[in-house]
Structure formats: C-alpha cells, structure tokens
Write an enzyme that holds these catalytic residues in place. Sequence first.
Site, PDB file in Angstrom:
ATOM      1  CG  ASN A   6       4.332   3.900  -3.638  1.00 40.54           C
ATOM      2  OD1 ASN A   6       3.112   4.029  -3.712  1.00 40.54           O
ATOM      3  ND2 ASN A   6       4.922   2.751  -3.857  1.00 40.54           N
ATOM      4  CG  ASP A   8       1.113   2.204  -5.030  1.00 42.14           C
ATOM      5  OD1 ASP A   8       1.075   2.753  -6.143  1.00 42.14           O
ATOM      6  OD2 ASP A   8       1.915   1.295  -4.735  1.00 42.14           O
ATOM      7  CG  HIS A   9      -0.681   4.029   0.823  1.00 41.73           C
ATOM      8  ND1 HIS A   9      -1.190   2.760   0.923  1.00 41.73           N
ATOM      9  CD2 HIS A   9       0.595   3.952   1.232  1.00 41.73           C
ATOM     10  CE1 HIS A   9      -0.251   1.949   1.375  1.00 41.73           C
ATOM     11  NE2 HIS A   9       0.849   2.652   1.567  1.00 41.73           N
ATOM     12  NE  ARG A  17     -17.788   5.881   0.487  1.00 39.81           N
ATOM     13  CZ  ARG A  17     -18.398   6.947   0.980  1.00 39.81           C
ATOM     14  NH1 ARG A  17     -18.733   7.932   0.204  1.00 39.81           N
ATOM     15  NH2 ARG A  17     -18.652   7.016   2.256  1.00 39.81           N
ATOM     16  CG  HIS A  42       3.060  -2.284  -6.866  1.00 45.53           C
ATOM     17  ND1 HIS A  42       3.471  -2.931  -5.719  1.00 45.53           N
ATOM     18  CD2 HIS A  42       2.986  -3.243  -7.818  1.00 45.53           C
ATOM     19  CE1 HIS A  42       3.617  -4.220  -5.974  1.00 45.53           C
ATOM     20  NE2 HIS A  42       3.331  -4.440  -7.232  1.00 45.53           N
ATOM     21  NE  ARG A  44      -0.612  -5.863  -4.491  1.00 39.22           N
ATOM     22  CZ  ARG A  44       0.362  -6.395  -3.734  1.00 39.22           C
ATOM     23  NH1 ARG A  44       1.318  -5.648  -3.261  1.00 39.22           N
ATOM     24  NH2 ARG A  44       0.361  -7.677  -3.443  1.00 39.22           N
ATOM     25  NE  ARG A  48      -3.524  -5.452  -2.509  1.00 37.45           N
ATOM     26  CZ  ARG A  48      -2.703  -6.104  -1.660  1.00 37.45           C
ATOM     27  NH1 ARG A  48      -2.056  -5.441  -0.734  1.00 37.45           N
ATOM     28  NH2 ARG A  48      -2.558  -7.411  -1.761  1.00 37.45           N
ATOM     29  CD  GLU A  69       6.958  -0.139  -6.193  1.00 40.47           C
ATOM     30  OE1 GLU A  69       6.085  -0.870  -5.692  1.00 40.47           O
ATOM     31  OE2 GLU A  69       7.541   0.736  -5.562  1.00 40.47           O
ATOM     32  CB  THR A  99       3.103  -3.569   1.719  1.00 37.59           C
ATOM     33  OG1 THR A  99       3.956  -2.841   0.838  1.00 37.59           O
ATOM     34  CG2 THR A  99       3.888  -3.909   2.978  1.00 37.59           C
ATOM     35  CB  THR A 100       6.577  -5.291  -1.798  1.00 41.66           C
ATOM     36  OG1 THR A 100       5.734  -4.508  -2.632  1.00 41.66           O
ATOM     37  CG2 THR A 100       7.439  -6.205  -2.628  1.00 41.66           C
ATOM     38  CD  GLU A 150      12.981   0.633  -4.606  1.00 42.52           C
ATOM     39  OE1 GLU A 150      12.645   0.903  -5.778  1.00 42.52           O
ATOM     40  OE2 GLU A 150      12.252   0.852  -3.612  1.00 42.52           O
ATOM     41  CG  HIS A 213       9.139  -1.940   1.795  1.00 42.50           C
ATOM     42  ND1 HIS A 213       8.457  -2.254   2.935  1.00 42.50           N
ATOM     43  CD2 HIS A 213       8.335  -2.280   0.768  1.00 42.50           C
ATOM     44  CE1 HIS A 213       7.309  -2.798   2.614  1.00 42.50           C
ATOM     45  NE2 HIS A 213       7.196  -2.814   1.310  1.00 42.50           N
ATOM     46  N   GLY A 235       6.407   5.813   0.383  1.00 43.01           N
ATOM     47  CA  GLY A 235       4.968   5.962   0.214  1.00 43.01           C
ATOM     48  C   GLY A 235       4.224   6.175   1.521  1.00 43.01           C
TER      49      GLY A 235
HETATM   50  N1  PXP Z   1       9.793   0.490  -2.990  1.00 44.33           N
HETATM   51  C1  PXP Z   1       9.144  -0.637  -3.351  1.00 44.33           C
HETATM   52  C2  PXP Z   1       9.782  -1.542  -4.353  1.00 44.33           C
HETATM   53  C3  PXP Z   1       7.869  -0.942  -2.834  1.00 44.33           C
HETATM   54  O1  PXP Z   1       7.236  -2.074  -3.204  1.00 44.33           O
HETATM   55  C4  PXP Z   1       7.264  -0.025  -1.939  1.00 44.33           C
HETATM   56  C5  PXP Z   1       5.879  -0.300  -1.425  1.00 44.33           C
HETATM   57  O2  PXP Z   1       4.967  -0.270  -2.466  1.00 44.33           O
HETATM   58  C6  PXP Z   1       7.976   1.138  -1.596  1.00 44.33           C
HETATM   59  C7  PXP Z   1       9.244   1.359  -2.124  1.00 44.33           C
HETATM   60  C8  PXP Z   1       7.403   2.147  -0.647  1.00 44.33           C
HETATM   61  O3  PXP Z   1       7.298   1.576   0.632  1.00 44.33           O
HETATM   62  P1  PXP Z   1       6.577   2.357   1.796  1.00 44.33           P
HETATM   63  O4  PXP Z   1       5.146   2.538   1.396  1.00 44.33           O
HETATM   64  O5  PXP Z   1       6.740   1.453   2.981  1.00 44.33           O
HETATM   65  O6  PXP Z   1       7.283   3.676   1.957  1.00 44.33           O
END
Ligand code: PXP
Length: 258
Positions: A6, A8-9, A17, A42, A44, A48, A69, A99-100, A150, A213, A235
């Site tokens: 993942n 996203d970060h 920035r 994801h 969102r 974000r 996602e 987060t979720t 999942e 997660h 992630g």
């Molecule tokens: N799976 C799902 C459905 C999620 O929403 C997330 C967080 O975006 C992750 C996995 C990854 O979680 P983590 O960032 O805690 O590893």
Amino acid sequence: MKLGVNIDHIAILREARKVNDPNLIEAVGICKIAGANQITIHLREDRRHIQDKDVKDIIMHSSLPVNLECSIDPEIIDIVCTLKPFRATLVPEHREELTTEGGLALSLNNEKLLNAIENLQNNEIEVSLFIEADIKTIKTAKKLGAEWVELHTGKYANIYAMLFSNLSHTPHSIKELELERKKLKKMLKKELNRIKKAAKFAKKLGLKVAAGHGLNYQNVKEIAKIKAIKELNIGQSIIARSIFRGLEQAIKEMKELL
Ligand code: PXP
C-alpha cells in the site's frame, strides 16, 4: 503468500508540498523490482493522499495488478468503474479517521452496497470486501457475490503491540505486569484463532482471502502462517522502514517474512 504494497503514505508525503516528489510511478517500479505482487491504493473521499490522476497513471504504468480501496459512495464507485483497476476493495470510510477503522458492515438490504458490487462487476472489476474476521459476515459476503474478502487484522495488531510494547515506566508491580501479560497473551491467541477460523471458513465457501491492517515486521509472521490467506496488504510499516532502508530493501525484508 502474496504481498500487496500500500503506497498511500508516499502520496501523503507528496501532498504535504503538492509537488510530484516522491513520484508514485517510480515507487510502483521499485515495488515490482523488490518482488511485490500487487499495488494497493486508497482513493479516499477527502483525497488526502491518492488523487484520481494517480489512480489513472498507476493503472496505466503498473505491470502489477492494482487493488483500489474505496468507499461504497456512488460517486466514488462511478469513478472507480471508469478507472478500471484489477480489483476494488470496499472499505468503510469516515472523514475524521486517521486510517480505516473496523470492517465494512454487510447487509443484503443495503442498496448502496448492492449497487456498488453490481456496478463494479459489470465493469469486470473483482470485488473484495474488507470485513471483520466473523463467520456471519463472511456468509453475507458470499451471498453478496464478492470474489474476495480481506480480513481486518487491526485488533490482532493492537493486542500484539500492547503485549510487546516497552512497559518500563508503568507504575505496576512485576506481579501485576505478569498478570497483564498473561491476559494479553490469551487475547492474542483468541484473536489469532478467530482470524484462522474465519480464513478457513471463507476459503471453504470459495472466497479468495486476503488480510491486512496494522501488520508489521514483528506481528506478520503468525498471520503469514495461515494457509487459507493468499495475500497480505501492508502499508504503514513498509513505508516507515523505507525511510531508513529504502523502499526496495523494505519490501524485500517483508517478502522474506511471508
Ligand atoms: N488493507 C486495507 C483494506 C486498508 O484500508 C489498509 C490501510 O489503508 C491496509 C490494508 C494497510 O494497512 P497498514 O497501512 O496498517 O499496513
């Protein structure tokens, strides 16, 4: 065990920035070289981190399947149907959350959910439902026609963190700490068994099973042993480690644990 990374970060850092650095397409290339099996992002509602254009670009440039996602909001589902990722993972979404939090509440009478699944599948997008490791919810996921579930590992990860966190400044006596540890160990075993049982049950029903997660380099090992789980989506811990070790090395180190 397959690994969905993942990213996203990475987009969070870029959005700080509003520039194109770090570049997500470069990240996708490194994920592939490092042995990741999937890119997870994801989109969102509050945008974000991942933006619509990111999804489009990543799908266009990634040789790895993209697991997108998203919430069940009809506007988002329409966008996802146009973008056509390999898979859409439906998650609950609340604007204020970090987060979720928790799995999706499933019901056979939720019009929004039914429409989301139907629209995605009509557009040949695999559907995964992010749910709690709960037998009744898995039965509903099957009835809803999802291809994947999942399983939410957040509770397991939280108990694990409480059990192994540094307690050196607690006011508790050694005896109290021992009791606390015993209690947490029991809770961890119970949560792990719940996930194992749910994964096995879902597989038996013909669902493909992923989990994710809160998984990190310490707590992932027990989850990776569960044969019914085909894939983990991770992630935070990978991207955090990549700051010090580089993304390629961080993914390789996670892959070795799976
Ligand atoms: N799976 C799902 C459905 C999620 O929403 C997330 C967080 O975006 C992750 C996995 C990854 O979680 P983590 O960032 O805690 O590893």
